[in-house]
Design an enzyme around this catalytic site. Structure first.
Site, PDB file in Angstrom:
ATOM      1  N   GLU A  11       0.855  -1.284  -0.177  1.00 37.63           N
ATOM      2  CA  GLU A  11      -0.051  -0.219  -0.002  1.00 37.63           C
ATOM      3  C   GLU A  11       0.999   1.336  -0.141  1.00 37.63           C
ATOM      4  O   GLU A  11       1.693   1.378   0.640  1.00 37.63           O
ATOM      5  CB  GLU A  11      -0.898   0.137   1.182  1.00 37.63           C
ATOM      6  CG  GLU A  11      -1.850  -1.057   1.415  1.00 37.63           C
ATOM      7  CD  GLU A  11      -2.848  -1.281   0.240  1.00 37.63           C
ATOM      8  OE1 GLU A  11      -3.114  -0.337  -0.490  1.00 37.63           O
ATOM      9  OE2 GLU A  11      -3.606  -2.307   0.056  1.00 37.63           O
ATOM     10  N   CYS A  73      -6.840  -1.297   9.192  1.00 40.06           N
ATOM     11  CA  CYS A  73      -5.683  -1.483   8.528  1.00 40.06           C
ATOM     12  C   CYS A  73      -5.239   0.056   7.936  1.00 40.06           C
ATOM     13  O   CYS A  73      -4.183   0.442   8.474  1.00 40.06           O
ATOM     14  CB  CYS A  73      -5.376  -2.358   7.543  1.00 40.06           C
ATOM     15  SG  CYS A  73      -5.955  -4.031   7.778  1.00 40.06           S
ATOM     16  N   HIS A  92      -0.536  -5.993   2.914  1.00 44.41           N
ATOM     17  CA  HIS A  92      -1.610  -6.898   3.020  1.00 44.41           C
ATOM     18  C   HIS A  92      -1.179  -8.193   2.507  1.00 44.41           C
ATOM     19  O   HIS A  92      -0.675  -8.211   1.438  1.00 44.41           O
ATOM     20  CB  HIS A  92      -2.817  -6.426   2.258  1.00 44.41           C
ATOM     21  CG  HIS A  92      -3.515  -5.504   2.960  1.00 44.41           C
ATOM     22  ND1 HIS A  92      -3.975  -4.070   2.329  1.00 44.41           N
ATOM     23  CD2 HIS A  92      -4.362  -5.751   4.075  1.00 44.41           C
ATOM     24  CE1 HIS A  92      -4.593  -3.421   3.041  1.00 44.41           C
ATOM     25  NE2 HIS A  92      -5.027  -4.330   4.183  1.00 44.41           N
TER      26      HIS A  92
END
Length: 143
Positions: A11, A73, A92
């Site tokens: 991310e 998250c 993730h």
């Protein structure tokens, strides 16, 4: 862990607004916002796109994302990016399976972390990190 993922996802940024769901303990950010008056998006100083392109582990797909969703998250990632001045990472991972046993996932994560550290060694990031990081002194007994 993302139970629906088929790849490891790196991310790039955390978002400040849009949190509607409560976490496992029932916590829900006030008005769906991580940090009132905070920037809408905070981007990691580590180029996750570069890392995802450079990582190669046979049998493991590594993807790049600019949207971690709006759950615990991303909430945690946004606050980590804020408090760490952009020095944070969110990875993730898919659940363990026949095609992704713990040994392979561990190897892939090791390669990903090594690539992230290489990214941080780039001169412009190294200089930024030296200027913006704080010295952490371990508590007595935690050496």
């Amino acid at each position: 862990m993302d139970a629906t993922a088929k790849a490891i996802v790196l991310e790039q940024c955390g978002k400040n607004r849009g949190y509607r769901d409560a976490d496992i303990r029932g916590f829900r950010p006030d008005r769906g916002v991580c940090l009132p008056h905070g920037p809408e998006v905070i981007t990691s100083r580590v180029s996750m796109k570069t890392v995802s392109r450079r990582v190669a582990v046979e049998g493991v797909e590594v993807a790049f994302s600019r949207d971690a969703g709006r759950y615990v998250c991303d909430y945690t990632y946004y606050l980590s990016l804020h408090h760490g001045n952009g020095c944070a990472a969110l990875v993730h991972v898919p659940p363990l399976s026949r095609w992704l046993p713990a040994s392979l996932l561990g190897k892939a994560l090791q390669v990903i972390i090594q690539e992230m550290l290489e990214e941080m060694r780039k001169p412009e990031l190294k200089a930024w990190f030296a200027e913006n990081s704080t010295l952490v002194i371990p508590a007595k007994g935690n050496l």
